[in-house]
Design an enzyme around this catalytic site. Structure first.
Site, PDB file in Angstrom:
ATOM      1  CG  HIS A  23      -1.641   1.288   1.412  1.00  0.00           C
ATOM      2  ND1 HIS A  23      -2.726   1.645   0.634  1.00  0.00           N
ATOM      3  CD2 HIS A  23      -1.419   2.341   2.237  1.00  0.00           C
ATOM      4  CE1 HIS A  23      -3.145   2.843   0.992  1.00  0.00           C
ATOM      5  NE2 HIS A  23      -2.370   3.290   1.968  1.00  0.00           N
ATOM      6  N   GLY A  48      -5.764   3.664  -1.598  1.00  0.00           N
ATOM      7  CA  GLY A  48      -5.103   4.888  -2.057  1.00  0.00           C
ATOM      8  C   GLY A  48      -5.734   5.521  -3.271  1.00  0.00           C
ATOM      9  CD  GLU A  59      -5.596  -3.424   2.905  1.00  0.00           C
ATOM     10  OE1 GLU A  59      -5.467  -4.658   2.920  1.00  0.00           O
ATOM     11  OE2 GLU A  59      -4.669  -2.629   3.173  1.00  0.00           O
ATOM     12  N   GLY A 108     -10.206   2.880   1.454  1.00  0.00           N
ATOM     13  CA  GLY A 108     -10.913   3.560   2.543  1.00  0.00           C
ATOM     14  C   GLY A 108     -11.582   4.796   1.951  1.00  0.00           C
ATOM     15  NE  ARG A 154      -8.506  13.756   4.485  1.00  0.00           N
ATOM     16  CZ  ARG A 154      -8.488  14.344   3.312  1.00  0.00           C
ATOM     17  NH1 ARG A 154      -9.281  15.363   3.056  1.00  0.00           N
ATOM     18  NH2 ARG A 154      -7.666  13.945   2.381  1.00  0.00           N
ATOM     19  CE1 TYR A 166      -2.426  14.015   6.487  1.00  0.00           C
ATOM     20  CE2 TYR A 166      -4.667  13.729   5.711  1.00  0.00           C
ATOM     21  CZ  TYR A 166      -3.573  13.264   6.409  1.00  0.00           C
ATOM     22  OH  TYR A 166      -3.643  12.037   7.016  1.00  0.00           O
ATOM     23  CB  CYS A 182      -7.980  28.506  21.645  1.00  0.00           C
ATOM     24  SG  CYS A 182      -9.514  29.100  22.305  1.00  0.00           S
ATOM     25  CD  GLU A 183      -3.561  25.119  18.246  1.00  0.00           C
ATOM     26  OE1 GLU A 183      -2.372  25.347  17.990  1.00  0.00           O
ATOM     27  OE2 GLU A 183      -3.995  24.916  19.392  1.00  0.00           O
ATOM     28  CE1 TYR A 209      -7.873   6.848   6.742  1.00  0.00           C
ATOM     29  CE2 TYR A 209      -8.455   7.764   4.604  1.00  0.00           C
ATOM     30  CZ  TYR A 209      -8.006   6.708   5.378  1.00  0.00           C
ATOM     31  OH  TYR A 209      -7.686   5.524   4.780  1.00  0.00           O
TER      32      TYR A 209
HETATM   33  C1  LIG Z   1      -2.621  -0.512   4.922  1.00  0.00           C
HETATM   34  C2  LIG Z   1      -3.619   0.430   4.361  1.00  0.00           C
HETATM   35  N1  LIG Z   1      -4.513  -0.040   3.485  1.00  0.00           N
HETATM   36  C3  LIG Z   1      -5.456   0.765   2.952  1.00  0.00           C
HETATM   37  C4  LIG Z   1      -5.531   2.104   3.290  1.00  0.00           C
HETATM   38  C5  LIG Z   1      -6.608   2.932   2.684  1.00  0.00           C
HETATM   39  O1  LIG Z   1      -6.155   4.017   1.954  1.00  0.00           O
HETATM   40  P1  LIG Z   1      -7.174   4.964   1.229  1.00  0.00           P
HETATM   41  O2  LIG Z   1      -8.113   5.471   2.253  1.00  0.00           O
HETATM   42  O3  LIG Z   1      -6.349   6.045   0.649  1.00  0.00           O
HETATM   43  O4  LIG Z   1      -7.873   4.150   0.198  1.00  0.00           O
HETATM   44  C6  LIG Z   1      -4.616   2.635   4.197  1.00  0.00           C
HETATM   45  C7  LIG Z   1      -4.637   4.052   4.532  1.00  0.00           C
HETATM   46  O5  LIG Z   1      -3.701   4.723   4.778  1.00  0.00           O
HETATM   47  C8  LIG Z   1      -3.627   1.771   4.750  1.00  0.00           C
HETATM   48  O6  LIG Z   1      -2.739   2.210   5.621  1.00  0.00           O
END
Ligand SMILES: Cc1ncc(COP(=O)(O)O)c(C=O)c1O
Length: 420
Positions: free
Chosen positions: A188, A223, A264, A266, A305, A309, A336-337, A374
């Site tokens: 990843h 990703g 995988e 997210g 975020r 970022y 307060c930042e 996130y």
């Molecule tokens: C091991 C692993 N797999 C999958 C993801 C999911 O990434 P994304 O949300 O960019 O698809 C992450 C996120 O950092 C990760 O650390």
């Protein structure tokens, strides 16, 4: 100007009236539509889609994806236990973690059938010593990475994630020492990856698979870029998957191995499936040559975020009395930042970058879009003692259901031990 993704102004107002602000509102229909797209990822010999639950671990979301046929990847032993508590079959969980579980948790998870992606040589050593002869996955750093920002790049020499690709001989040696069978190769390389770099990393991952003859699964991580802002691009999974499919076929022709693909995601599943509902709680103006500020009742405690970022999220103001005029606003959070900004400069230069938004005032509703991945999961929780926000699900039926209550002050302080 940016638009609402799945909400209408009326529904946003109804949600505020029922649950208050700040509130995360998830859309079941979008969640399921994204899951269906991920499940259509091109594959030659079978596909497992694992939701990277770190993106948003609420049990309701885990269950929706579970019913869609997704499995899960967890980023810590605690996330695994959380998923099991939510009713997820432990055998549908993989663990890819920077911090290996302590012995008791490790034994619990192994006994329940959680699949391990070992992410360092020491993890292989520890796992092998406890459970010799088992099947394992190994996460590699393929030598290159790519992320939407340098902070979400988790591959290449500047990244500590996974085992450096040149250490394959040491991995093989350790695996042999403990009779571990490496059945899954995992990579990843970052969040918001450049699709071209992702393809190159996939090539490198295939090279790795060739060095592990027991491997039956190749996990290419997540990703996949998602456009939150109108001008940002979303990765087409069909497009990036097509060349990969060919590689699986070629490997099968060469070696007779029909590898299963795992992905995988997210962000891809969650990013645009949730809106953060907030209220403008104050305004400020710094005069000639200065700025107009809108202060929300949310900030880095709900959506870190932008501060972390310089991530760009659509900000949609819903003035109760629209004047038809627009103003360049800097939208700030309630902490307060000075870094608690909802509209940071995209260049992450630290300079203020006002956005042209409809003229608004105190009490107006403000929706931050793209708040699914996130955000709730990765907040500066309880900073300034602001309670954790509520989470609500918009069911496909149109019903609004509370999936996490707003935190109380008692819950914030419950683990403090009073001094006598
Ligand atoms: C091991 C692993 N797999 C999958 C993801 C999911 O990434 P994304 O949300 O960019 O698809 C992450 C996120 O950092 C990760 O650390």
């Amino acid at each position: 100007m940016e638009k609402l993704k799945f909400l209408t102004p009326e529904l946003a107002e109804e949600t505020r009236a029922k649950f208050g602000t700040p509130t995360y509102l998830y859309d079941e229909q979008t969640l399921k539509a994204q899951a269906a797209k991920a499940l259509a990822f091109p594959n030659a010999f079978g596909l497992t889609v694992r939701y990277a639950m770190k993106a948003s671990p609420n049990a309701a979301i885990l269950r929706i994806f579970d019913r869609c046929g997704l499995q899960l990847d967890a980023s810590s032993g605690w996330e695994c236990e959380r998923a099991i508590l939510a009713g997820i079959n432990p055998e549908h969980l993989s663990l890819s973690t920077q911090e290996f579980p302590a012995r008791a948790q490790l034994e619990r998870l192994q006994a329940r059938g959680v699949q391990f992606n070992l992410c360092s040589l020491s993890q292989i050593e520890t796992f092998g010593a406890h459970f010799p002869g088992q099947e394992v996955g190994v996460r590699f750093n393929p030598g290159l990475g790519s992320g939407g920002t340098s902070k979400t790049n988790v591959g290449g020499p500047a990244s500590s994630f996974g085992i450096w690709h040149e250490l394959v001989p040491q991995v093989r040696e350790l695996a042999a020492k403990h009779r571990l069978r490496v059945v899954r190769v995992h990579t990843h390389i970052g969040s918001g990856s450049d699709p071209a770099v992702w393809q190159r990393a996939a090539d490198l991952s295939f090279n790795m698979v060739r060095q592990f003859p027991d491997a039956t699964v190749l996990n290419l991580g997540g990703g996949y870029k998602v456009g939150r802002m109108a001008e940002e691009k979303t990765t087409d999974l069909g497009e990036i998957g097509a060349p990969i499919l060919q590689k699986f076929k070629t490997l099968s022709e060469e070696t007779g191995r029909a590898l299963r693909l795992e992905i995988e995601p997210g962000t891809f599943l969650l990013a645009n499936s949730c809106s953060l509902l907030t209220t403008v709680q104050d305004v400020a103006d710094t005069g000639e040559g200065g700025y107009h500020f809108l202060k929300l009742d949310a900030g880095m405690t709900e959506i870190l975020r932008p501060s972390l970022y310089a991530a760009q999220h659509p900000v949609i103001l819903l003035p109760r009395k629209p004047t038809g005029a627009a103003k360049p606003y800097v939208v700030v959070g309630h902490c307060c930042e000075s870094g608690d900004l909802l509209t940071p400069s995209p260049a992450d230069s630290g300079e203020l970058a006002p956005r042209e938004l409809p003229e608004a005032g105190i009490g107006d509703l403000c929706v931050i879009e793209g708040a699914g991945a996130y955000c709730s999961a990765m907040s500066a929780k309880n900073y300034n003692s602001f309670p954790e926000a509520a989470e609500v699900l918009l069911r496909e039926s149109g019903e609004l259901v509370l999936i996490r209550r707003r935190q109380t002050l008692e819950q914030i302080v419950q683990n403090e031990v009073p001094l006598r």
